[in-house]
Design a protein around this motif. Structure first.
Motif, PDB file in Angstrom:
ATOM      1  N   TYR A 173       0.918  -1.271  -0.080  1.00  0.00           N
ATOM      2  CA  TYR A 173      -0.092   0.069   0.031  1.00  0.00           C
ATOM      3  C   TYR A 173       1.025   1.189  -0.183  1.00  0.00           C
ATOM      4  N   ALA A 174       0.081   2.486  -0.448  1.00  0.00           N
ATOM      5  CA  ALA A 174       1.189   3.279  -0.378  1.00  0.00           C
ATOM      6  C   ALA A 174       1.618   3.827   0.959  1.00  0.00           C
ATOM      7  N   VAL A 207       2.905  10.829  -4.473  1.00  0.00           N
ATOM      8  CA  VAL A 207       2.086   9.413  -4.530  1.00  0.00           C
ATOM      9  C   VAL A 207       0.973   9.517  -4.966  1.00  0.00           C
ATOM     10  N   TYR A 208       0.100   8.853  -6.013  1.00  0.00           N
ATOM     11  CA  TYR A 208      -0.880   8.811  -6.633  1.00  0.00           C
ATOM     12  C   TYR A 208      -1.339   7.569  -6.392  1.00  0.00           C
ATOM     13  N   TYR A 209      -2.813   7.440  -6.305  1.00  0.00           N
ATOM     14  CA  TYR A 209      -3.474   5.898  -6.211  1.00  0.00           C
ATOM     15  C   TYR A 209      -4.055   5.699  -7.757  1.00  0.00           C
ATOM     16  N   HIS A 210      -4.373   4.275  -7.657  1.00  0.00           N
ATOM     17  CA  HIS A 210      -4.665   3.925  -9.029  1.00  0.00           C
ATOM     18  C   HIS A 210      -6.077   4.372  -9.305  1.00  0.00           C
ATOM     19  N   GLY A 211      -6.031   5.051 -10.671  1.00  0.00           N
ATOM     20  CA  GLY A 211      -7.595   5.658 -10.943  1.00  0.00           C
ATOM     21  C   GLY A 211      -7.506   7.094 -10.606  1.00  0.00           C
ATOM     22  N   GLU A 212      -6.217   7.649  -9.993  1.00  0.00           N
ATOM     23  CA  GLU A 212      -6.613   9.188  -9.513  1.00  0.00           C
ATOM     24  C   GLU A 212      -5.790  10.168 -10.768  1.00  0.00           C
ATOM     25  N   PRO A 213      -6.567  10.932 -11.223  1.00  0.00           N
ATOM     26  CA  PRO A 213      -5.669  11.961 -12.196  1.00  0.00           C
ATOM     27  C   PRO A 213      -4.509  12.388 -11.773  1.00  0.00           C
ATOM     28  N   ILE A 214      -3.525  12.619 -12.594  1.00  0.00           N
ATOM     29  CA  ILE A 214      -2.361  13.248 -12.140  1.00  0.00           C
ATOM     30  C   ILE A 214      -2.238  14.648 -12.856  1.00  0.00           C
ATOM     31  N   LYS A 215      -1.893  15.725 -11.926  1.00  0.00           N
ATOM     32  CA  LYS A 215      -1.795  17.117 -12.704  1.00  0.00           C
ATOM     33  C   LYS A 215      -0.500  17.364 -12.686  1.00  0.00           C
ATOM     34  N   VAL A 216      -0.256  17.740 -13.972  1.00  0.00           N
ATOM     35  CA  VAL A 216       1.261  18.227 -14.199  1.00  0.00           C
ATOM     36  C   VAL A 216       1.372  19.402 -14.550  1.00  0.00           C
ATOM     37  N   HIS A 217       2.156  20.307 -13.921  1.00  0.00           N
ATOM     38  CA  HIS A 217       2.065  21.669 -13.908  1.00  0.00           C
ATOM     39  C   HIS A 217       3.616  21.948 -14.687  1.00  0.00           C
ATOM     40  N   GLU A 296     -10.668 -12.223 -11.293  1.00  0.00           N
ATOM     41  CA  GLU A 296     -10.639 -11.250 -10.734  1.00  0.00           C
ATOM     42  C   GLU A 296      -9.874 -10.376 -11.715  1.00  0.00           C
ATOM     43  N   ASP A 297     -10.285  -9.008 -11.772  1.00  0.00           N
ATOM     44  CA  ASP A 297      -9.502  -7.917 -12.576  1.00  0.00           C
ATOM     45  C   ASP A 297      -8.491  -7.395 -11.808  1.00  0.00           C
ATOM     46  N   THR A 298      -7.733  -6.732 -12.457  1.00  0.00           N
ATOM     47  CA  THR A 298      -6.228  -6.138 -11.709  1.00  0.00           C
ATOM     48  C   THR A 298      -6.209  -4.985 -12.382  1.00  0.00           C
ATOM     49  N   ASN A 299      -4.837  -4.312 -12.255  1.00  0.00           N
ATOM     50  CA  ASN A 299      -4.572  -2.933 -12.443  1.00  0.00           C
ATOM     51  C   ASN A 299      -3.320  -2.724 -12.962  1.00  0.00           C
ATOM     52  N   LEU A 300      -2.798  -1.549 -13.377  1.00  0.00           N
ATOM     53  CA  LEU A 300      -1.314  -1.275 -13.334  1.00  0.00           C
ATOM     54  C   LEU A 300      -0.545  -1.788 -12.419  1.00  0.00           C
ATOM     55  N   ALA A 301       0.691  -2.425 -12.608  1.00  0.00           N
ATOM     56  CA  ALA A 301       1.436  -2.802 -11.381  1.00  0.00           C
ATOM     57  C   ALA A 301       1.646  -1.470 -10.466  1.00  0.00           C
ATOM     58  N   SER A 302       1.612  -1.811  -9.363  1.00  0.00           N
ATOM     59  CA  SER A 302       1.968  -0.646  -8.077  1.00  0.00           C
ATOM     60  C   SER A 302       3.702  -0.516  -8.442  1.00  0.00           C
ATOM     61  N   SER A 303       4.007   0.587  -7.933  1.00  0.00           N
ATOM     62  CA  SER A 303       5.474   1.130  -7.839  1.00  0.00           C
ATOM     63  C   SER A 303       6.057   0.208  -6.770  1.00  0.00           C
ATOM     64  N   SER A 304       7.134  -0.598  -6.987  1.00  0.00           N
ATOM     65  CA  SER A 304       8.034  -1.195  -5.919  1.00  0.00           C
ATOM     66  C   SER A 304       8.788  -0.275  -5.065  1.00  0.00           C
ATOM     67  N   ILE A 305       8.417  -0.702  -3.707  1.00  0.00           N
ATOM     68  CA  ILE A 305       9.252  -0.100  -2.740  1.00  0.00           C
ATOM     69  C   ILE A 305      10.066  -1.252  -1.924  1.00  0.00           C
ATOM     70  N   VAL A 306      11.366  -1.121  -1.769  1.00  0.00           N
ATOM     71  CA  VAL A 306      12.170  -2.150  -1.397  1.00  0.00           C
ATOM     72  C   VAL A 306      12.833  -1.641  -0.118  1.00  0.00           C
ATOM     73  N   LYS A 307      12.897  -2.512   0.822  1.00  0.00           N
ATOM     74  CA  LYS A 307      13.575  -2.419   2.168  1.00  0.00           C
ATOM     75  C   LYS A 307      15.028  -2.352   1.756  1.00  0.00           C
ATOM     76  N   LYS A 345       4.957   7.943  -7.653  1.00  0.00           N
ATOM     77  CA  LYS A 345       4.707   6.525  -7.376  1.00  0.00           C
ATOM     78  C   LYS A 345       3.151   6.369  -7.362  1.00  0.00           C
ATOM     79  N   LEU A 346       2.987   5.144  -8.063  1.00  0.00           N
ATOM     80  CA  LEU A 346       1.534   4.710  -8.185  1.00  0.00           C
ATOM     81  C   LEU A 346       1.139   3.470  -7.533  1.00  0.00           C
TER      82      LEU A 346
END
Length: 369
Positions: A173-174, A207-217, A296-307, A345-346
């Motif tokens: 999760y984010a 960090v953006y959530y899946h399905g959330e618009p990304i505003k680019v300035h 089940e359906d899925t979504n684009l892969a989430s960003s990887s966060i590594v220890k 991150k998504l």
């Protein structure tokens, strides 16, 4: 994600072994992973004296099951742990059981036995590369699986009729807290131009959530003598297959050809909205997806966060995202490009974070004006 208050059940063909679990999604919190627990139901008569074992495995697959080159299968086992469940190695009543296990043990009776696993913190999350519509068989993927089987011993040949398998997912999760909103800028000098071109691109958050618009300035200050003919924005997904070949795949998952121009001496301040979705990329081979369970359906892969300290070479497929801002610059000798890369991150929001946001929005909408 797996629904709450649902018990997942699967029984092998000869009815000797059944698996019961309260969930199939397990959260990786970077420094720890949710433990895995469940209950095995056995039929002593169908077992005919055989023992029952449970294994948790993590497999990296990069080819179909029927592919075999010089005796080498296109799969690699990253982790395998086995527990003997029946006959039990300890008194069932003396063990510490989770709430779901306790309920299942009461309901299923004396022939049910608990099992428990802890995930190592250095395993990848469930992710797969999307096959082309014409591809058949297993795709390149990191997969987790629980397998229960009956056999004379742990190393004995296992019969398919006495085996039951259940796919699992390891998800992230984010992270909590706001990171630094990414911002990138560059200055480009041109031959035959006294002053430079300055470009800045920034996002509202990290960090953006899946399905959330990304505003680019986007901010362009064109003090040069060049004409900016077009501005193109894209969201790129970068999937690094680090285990066997260290291949890197950059796939555009959203694009906007704005047609905006900036003449010499002019400026531009504009906000563009990007929305990367699997729904718009279902035919694209090689796009990384979050692992999915059957039907089940899925979504684009989430960003990887590594220890910190974990070797990335054993993590299967690493995923990251960036916004690309590309300016097409006109010139006498042809066009050139000025580009910026803005990483972000998504990910999925934590379920409790989503609930808190909904409650807050509900309170705000019902407040008197």
């Amino acid at each position: 994600m797996s629904p709450k208050n649902v018990i997942f059940k699967k029984v092998c063909k000869d009815k000797s072994v059944g698996v019961y679990m309260g969930k199939r999604d397990f959260v990786d919190r970077v420094d720890s992973v949710e433990p895995l627990d469940g209950v095995i139901l056995v039929d002593p008569e169908a077992l005919q004296g055989r023992k029952v074992f449970v294994t948790l495995s993590c497999t990296f697959r990069y080819g179909r099951d029927d592919m075999d080159v010089m005796g080498i299968a296109f799969r690699r086992e990253l982790y395998l742990a086995t527990r003997q469940v029946y006959p039990p190695l300890q008194d069932r009543e003396k063990g510490i059981h989770t709430r779901v296990q306790a309920k299942l043990l009461r309901k299923l009776g004396n022939n049910s036995y608990p099992f428990f696993f802890e995930f190592p913190d250095n395993l990848p999350c469930s992710v797969a590369l999307q096959p082309a519509p014409s591809d058949v068989g297993k795709q390149c993927a990191v997969e987790f699986e629980i397998k229960a089987f009956s056999a004379e011993s742990q190393d004995a040949k296992v019969r398919k009729r006495s085996t039951v398998k259940l796919m699992l997912r390891k998800v992230q999760y984010a992270p909590e807290g706001e990171g630094i909103a990414p911002s990138v800028e560059t200055t480009r000098d041109f031959v035959m131009s006294d002053k430079p071109l300055h470009v800045k691109a920034s996002l509202d958050k990290e960090v953006y959530y899946h399905g959330e618009p990304i505003k680019v300035h986007v901010s362009v200050t064109n003090n040069s003598s060049k004409n900016i003919k077009n501005i193109i924005l894209s969201v790129d997904q970068i999937a690094n297959v680090v285990l066997y070949s260290n291949d890197s795949y950059a796939k555009c998952v959203d694009i906007e050809d704005s047609g905006d121009s900036v003449s010499p001496g002019a400026t531009l301040q504009k906000v563009y909205t990007m929305l990367p979705l699997l729904a718009n990329n279902r035919e694209r081979r090689g796009i990384a997806l979050d692992g999915k369970l059957k039907h089940e359906d899925t979504n684009l892969a989430s960003s990887s966060i590594v220890k910190d300290g974990v070797l990335k070479e054993v993590l299967g497929i690493m995923v990251s995202y960036r916004v690309m801002v590309k300016l097409i610059v006109g010139g006498m000798m042809g066009s050139s490009e000025v580009g910026l890369e803005v990483p972000f991150k998504l990910m999925h929001a934590k379920p409790d974070a989503v609930s808190r946001r909904r409650r807050l929005c509900s309170r705000n909408s019902s407040a008197p004006t």
